[in-house]
Each structure stands twice: as C-alpha cells, then as structure tokens.
Design a protein around this motif. Sequence first.
Motif, PDB file in Angstrom:
ATOM      1  N   PHE A 182       0.842  -1.205   0.000  1.00  0.00           N
ATOM      2  CA  PHE A 182       0.000   0.000   0.000  1.00  0.00           C
ATOM      3  C   PHE A 182       0.878   1.256   0.000  1.00  0.00           C
ATOM      4  CE2 PHE A 182      -3.303  -2.910   1.332  1.00  0.00           C
ATOM      5  CZ  PHE A 182      -4.466  -2.351   0.833  1.00  0.00           C
ATOM      6  N   ILE A 183       1.746   1.345   1.026  1.00  0.00           N
ATOM      7  CA  ILE A 183       2.548   2.566   1.184  1.00  0.00           C
ATOM      8  C   ILE A 183       3.968   2.188   1.618  1.00  0.00           C
ATOM      9  CG2 ILE A 183       2.759   4.779   2.391  1.00  0.00           C
ATOM     10  CD1 ILE A 183      -0.303   4.648   2.895  1.00  0.00           C
ATOM     11  N   PHE A 184       4.948   2.741   0.893  1.00  0.00           N
ATOM     12  CA  PHE A 184       6.365   2.493   1.219  1.00  0.00           C
ATOM     13  C   PHE A 184       7.029   3.794   1.675  1.00  0.00           C
ATOM     14  CE2 PHE A 184       5.504  -0.166  -2.683  1.00  0.00           C
ATOM     15  CZ  PHE A 184       5.364  -1.371  -2.011  1.00  0.00           C
ATOM     16  N   GLN A 185       8.103   3.640   2.417  1.00  0.00           N
ATOM     17  CA  GLN A 185       8.946   4.800   2.753  1.00  0.00           C
ATOM     18  C   GLN A 185       9.504   5.377   1.445  1.00  0.00           C
ATOM     19  OE1 GLN A 185      10.778   6.214   5.925  1.00  0.00           O
ATOM     20  NE2 GLN A 185      10.788   7.610   4.199  1.00  0.00           N
ATOM     21  N   GLY A 186       9.476   6.704   1.300  1.00  0.00           N
ATOM     22  CA  GLY A 186       9.999   7.331   0.077  1.00  0.00           C
ATOM     23  C   GLY A 186      11.511   7.172  -0.016  1.00  0.00           C
ATOM     24  N   SER A 187      12.028   6.930  -1.194  1.00  0.00           N
ATOM     25  CA  SER A 187      13.484   6.783  -1.463  1.00  0.00           C
ATOM     26  C   SER A 187      14.135   5.761  -0.541  1.00  0.00           C
ATOM     27  CB  SER A 187      14.218   8.126  -1.318  1.00  0.00           C
ATOM     28  OG  SER A 187      13.550   9.158  -1.966  1.00  0.00           O
ATOM     29  N   GLU A 188      13.433   4.683  -0.258  1.00  0.00           N
ATOM     30  CA  GLU A 188      13.876   3.750   0.783  1.00  0.00           C
ATOM     31  C   GLU A 188      15.277   3.174   0.556  1.00  0.00           C
ATOM     32  OE1 GLU A 188      10.982   0.815   1.759  1.00  0.00           O
ATOM     33  OE2 GLU A 188      12.221  -0.057   3.321  1.00  0.00           O
ATOM     34  N   ILE A 189      15.614   2.847  -0.702  1.00  0.00           N
ATOM     35  CA  ILE A 189      16.928   2.207  -0.924  1.00  0.00           C
ATOM     36  C   ILE A 189      18.085   3.165  -0.628  1.00  0.00           C
ATOM     37  CG2 ILE A 189      16.106   0.443  -2.558  1.00  0.00           C
ATOM     38  CD1 ILE A 189      17.437   2.180  -4.781  1.00  0.00           C
ATOM     39  N   TYR A 190      17.794   4.448  -0.492  1.00  0.00           N
ATOM     40  CA  TYR A 190      18.841   5.408  -0.103  1.00  0.00           C
ATOM     41  C   TYR A 190      18.740   5.759   1.383  1.00  0.00           C
ATOM     42  CZ  TYR A 190      20.099   5.889  -4.948  1.00  0.00           C
ATOM     43  OH  TYR A 190      20.528   5.627  -6.216  1.00  0.00           O
ATOM     44  N   GLY A 191      18.061   4.914   2.129  1.00  0.00           N
ATOM     45  CA  GLY A 191      17.925   5.189   3.561  1.00  0.00           C
ATOM     46  C   GLY A 191      16.665   5.985   3.847  1.00  0.00           C
ATOM     47  N   GLY A 192      15.924   6.322   2.794  1.00  0.00           N
ATOM     48  CA  GLY A 192      14.661   7.028   2.973  1.00  0.00           C
ATOM     49  C   GLY A 192      14.836   8.531   3.065  1.00  0.00           C
ATOM     50  N   LEU A 193      13.865   9.265   2.511  1.00  0.00           N
ATOM     51  CA  LEU A 193      13.828  10.709   2.731  1.00  0.00           C
ATOM     52  C   LEU A 193      12.737  10.907   3.775  1.00  0.00           C
ATOM     53  CD1 LEU A 193      14.675  13.641   1.966  1.00  0.00           C
ATOM     54  CD2 LEU A 193      12.793  13.607   0.318  1.00  0.00           C
ATOM     55  N   ALA A 194      13.122  11.476   4.918  1.00  0.00           N
ATOM     56  CA  ALA A 194      12.204  11.535   6.064  1.00  0.00           C
ATOM     57  C   ALA A 194      10.829  12.083   5.684  1.00  0.00           C
ATOM     58  CB  ALA A 194      12.822  12.401   7.157  1.00  0.00           C
ATOM     59  N   ASN A 195       9.807  11.429   6.193  1.00  0.00           N
ATOM     60  CA  ASN A 195       8.419  11.874   6.025  1.00  0.00           C
ATOM     61  C   ASN A 195       7.949  11.980   4.572  1.00  0.00           C
ATOM     62  OD1 ASN A 195       7.778  12.341   8.891  1.00  0.00           O
ATOM     63  ND2 ASN A 195       9.523  13.715   8.686  1.00  0.00           N
ATOM     64  N   THR A 196       8.556  11.199   3.690  1.00  0.00           N
ATOM     65  CA  THR A 196       7.983  11.091   2.344  1.00  0.00           C
ATOM     66  C   THR A 196       7.506   9.657   2.193  1.00  0.00           C
ATOM     67  OG1 THR A 196      10.080  10.463   1.317  1.00  0.00           O
ATOM     68  CG2 THR A 196       9.551  12.800   1.347  1.00  0.00           C
ATOM     69  N   TRP A 197       6.415   9.494   1.490  1.00  0.00           N
ATOM     70  CA  TRP A 197       5.798   8.168   1.352  1.00  0.00           C
ATOM     71  C   TRP A 197       5.400   7.928  -0.089  1.00  0.00           C
ATOM     72  CZ3 TRP A 197       6.598   5.508   5.600  1.00  0.00           C
ATOM     73  CH2 TRP A 197       6.761   6.216   6.798  1.00  0.00           C
ATOM     74  N   ASP A 198       5.619   6.705  -0.559  1.00  0.00           N
ATOM     75  CA  ASP A 198       5.245   6.337  -1.929  1.00  0.00           C
ATOM     76  C   ASP A 198       4.097   5.333  -1.870  1.00  0.00           C
ATOM     77  OD1 ASP A 198       7.381   7.883  -2.692  1.00  0.00           O
ATOM     78  OD2 ASP A 198       8.754   6.203  -3.016  1.00  0.00           O
ATOM     79  N   TYR A 199       3.087   5.574  -2.681  1.00  0.00           N
ATOM     80  CA  TYR A 199       1.945   4.650  -2.714  1.00  0.00           C
ATOM     81  C   TYR A 199       2.240   3.520  -3.700  1.00  0.00           C
ATOM     82  CZ  TYR A 199      -0.763   7.921   0.060  1.00  0.00           C
ATOM     83  OH  TYR A 199      -1.203   8.734   1.084  1.00  0.00           O
ATOM     84  N   GLY A 200       2.125   2.279  -3.223  1.00  0.00           N
ATOM     85  CA  GLY A 200       2.364   1.103  -4.057  1.00  0.00           C
ATOM     86  C   GLY A 200       1.092   0.698  -4.802  1.00  0.00           C
TER      87      GLY A 200
END
Length: 428
Positions: free
Chosen positions: A13-31
């Motif tokens: 449903f929802i992933f951490q944004g830019s996760e493979i780079y450690g994530g960009l805080a408080n950004t979320w990507d909808y799957g």
Amino acid sequence: MEKIVSLCKRRGFIFQGSEIYGGLANTWDYGPFGVELKNNLKRAWWKSVVYERNDILGMDAAILMHPKVWEASGHVENFYDLKSDCKSCKKRFKAADLKDPKKCPECGGELTDSRPFNLMFKTHQGPIEEAANLIYLRPETAQGMFVNFLNILDSRHPKLPFGLAQIGKAFRNEITPGNFTFRTREFEQMEIEYFVHPDQADKAWQDWIDYRFQWYLDLGMKKENLRQRPHEKDELAHYAKACTDIEYNFPFGWSELEGIANRTDFDLKQHAKASGKDLTYFDDAAKQRFYPYIIEPSGGVDRSVLAFLANSYHEEKVKEDTRVVLKLHKQLAPTKVAVLPLLRNRPEIVELAKKIAFDLKKSWVAVYDDTAAIGKLYRRQDEVGTLYCVTVDVQSLEDKQVTVRDRDSMLQDRVSIDKLKEYLREKL
Ligand code: GAP
C-alpha cells in the motif's frame, strides 16, 4: 499504528519514500494497492461533490502560481508557525509543541527565542536563481480556484450559489511532520470553493458540514470514530470567520481530516485589489453587484486514506489462527475480485482460472494469484480488502461452477461460470 504501517509495507500500500537510499524523512510512496485505494477515494469524492450535484464544476489549476497570488492571499505574511532551534543539537521545534520554551526536549540544550517560520516551499522559475524569479509551491489548491473565478463566470456563466472542486498536490515545509502519512510536507488535497450570497453563507456553511460528514459515514466510517469540532476564535486561519473540523479518532488520537471554513469575501476582495480585476458578481434578478462569500470544505486525500485504513483494519480469531481483514467499503476496496486455483499443479485448473480472471478484468479490478496454497491466498486477499475470492477446483472442470467467497462473512456460494458476472454485478 504499527500494525497498519507494517501491513501497508508488507502488502504494497505505502512504502517509505526513497527507501533504498535510507529514505527521505516523512515522504511516502503509494504502491499498487495504495494507488488504487487513493484513486477510489478521490473518485468517490468527485462523484459525490461534482457528478451527484448540479452546482459544482471541476477544475485542475497549476501548482506553480504567480508570486503575487501568495502576497494577496496573505500567505507570505501570515502562513507561518513559530519555531525554536536548539543551540546544541540544532534540532528545530514548533513552539506550540514545547513544554518548556527554553529547553530542548531532545538533548536538554538551550533553545533560541521562537521566530516565525514561513511554511511555503520556495523555488526559482527558469535557469537563474535570483530573487526576481522566486516562486512558491502552492500550500493549498484553493487559490487556483479563486484566481479562476472570472474565467469560470465568463466561460460557464453559473448562477450563485455555485462551487468549484479540485484535487491536487500541496506542499508545506512543516516543522513537525509525522504519524506516518498524517502530516507530511507533500500531500494531496480535495477542496471545494463554494460561492454564495453573503446572506446565505451561514446556512451554506452548515449544509456543507452535514454533507461532508455524511460522505465519510456513507463510505463506512464508524460513527463513534468521527466527530465535528468547531474552531475557537484564536485558532481560526487569517481568512476565516468560522471553521468546523471533521475529526477522526486515529490510533494516535482525535485529529483533523477536513476543515469546513467560511472564508467570507476575503479572497475575492484581496485578489481584486492585487490584480486590478473586477471579481464581483452581478445578480440579474436582484440587480445587485457584490463579492460572494466563500464556503470551503477542504480535506486531505492522504489523511482520508489513512483514516479509512485504520477504520477498516480488523483482526478476528478463526480456529487457531488470527485473520487480518481490511473491511473497506466496496467503492474503496483496491481489488474487487481475486481468482484463485485450488490446485496450482493442475494445468487445466490454472488455465480455466486465468481465463475467468482475464474476463473479469474487463469489468472490475480483478487479480489472478496462484503463488501459495489456498488458505494463504485467502488471507492475503483479506489483508488487502479484496471483496470476493473466486476459487476454481477440480469439480469446476466438470460442472462449470466456481466457489465465490465473501470477504466479510467468509460465506461461500457455488456459482455457474456463465452467471458469475451477473452474480458479481449484483453485489458490487
Ligand atoms: N484551503 C484551506 C486549507 O488548506 P487546511 O486546514 O490547512 O486548510 C486542509 O488544510 C486539509 O488538508 C486538512 O484538513 C488536511 O486533511 C490536509 N492537510 C493539511 N496539511 C497537511 C499535511 N501537512 N499533511 C497531510 N495533510 C494535510
């Protein structure tokens, strides 16, 4: 909250944004499921406020707007939070959240005096970064509708009262984002700007509060988790005469889903003054010229998605097992039907199941899945809120029937394949 966040990631449903780079805080990507849920929610809103009424027109304005818009709207001057910085750890805090305005809640260090911090994101238009090219990412979609008031009057000639509706991204450099997708710096709004005669504004405001409250209930929001909260005078935005929030009882407490404000004639007057254009309305019948008042129901798409996820999350004991099921309303459920072969090592069954799924896809969002044993496949579909599971078994090859299982009751019906669409059409 942890269970919801974990389900969102596990099931897409929802992933951490830019996760493979450690994530960009408080950004979320909808799957894949998240985007379907979000689109269904936006469609349900659009249907309710545009298609099912005859006083609202839709529009879609640009995110980037003339910088004068934000001066006229009052955002350059008034759209800020007070913040304090820690002199030791350099962390930044919203002054309103601090228990002790002098002491850092994280490291105990000394805090600076609170200072205003404008929440608008700044950027530059064109290749040269200079003050003259400064523009803002819009912090609300609303202004796109105010600045098009004249275009709408001239092109569509609507009579008062009428409204404009828009869904789109907004950006705020929030000091304290958090609670998953509840408060982020990039989010989506669903806003209506409803233009009325000033004498009718109070009634229209109340009507909109009722209409929007009912929308959440009609989509399955539990009544005990929804409430209205009128704003105190000192918490009103700089443009509002009155505002009532619709709040949801999130796992972290009661919080705002949508605000319904009476913005008076503030916006049209401000834009008329700043642009030099006449933004009054002429009432032919009354031979009266005036600035309409604006009633604004303004909701958050991401917040609504989160509220509907929390509202539908359900755990129940089934024999020795715990069944997790998202009891999403049928309009919102990302997938309506899943077709599952009972035995995945029997090519005739697999072939028939795929054929049925392919046919259903022409009418609904349907999926085919054969990647696990049937018990696991059911659980998986329950977790993403799929309304019906169609199972193809050995018997199906002979009697040309399939088993249809209802997500909520788990009751099963045996349905003939050539009547399957009819059967589902009645339910969906
Ligand atoms: N045009 C009026 C306006 O923007 P608002 O109360 O500031 O009013 C409206 O925002 C809605 O937008 C909120 O009720 C909320 O659902 C959503 N929203 C506002 N800030 C948000 C944020 N930082 N993250 C997610 N949603 C937000």
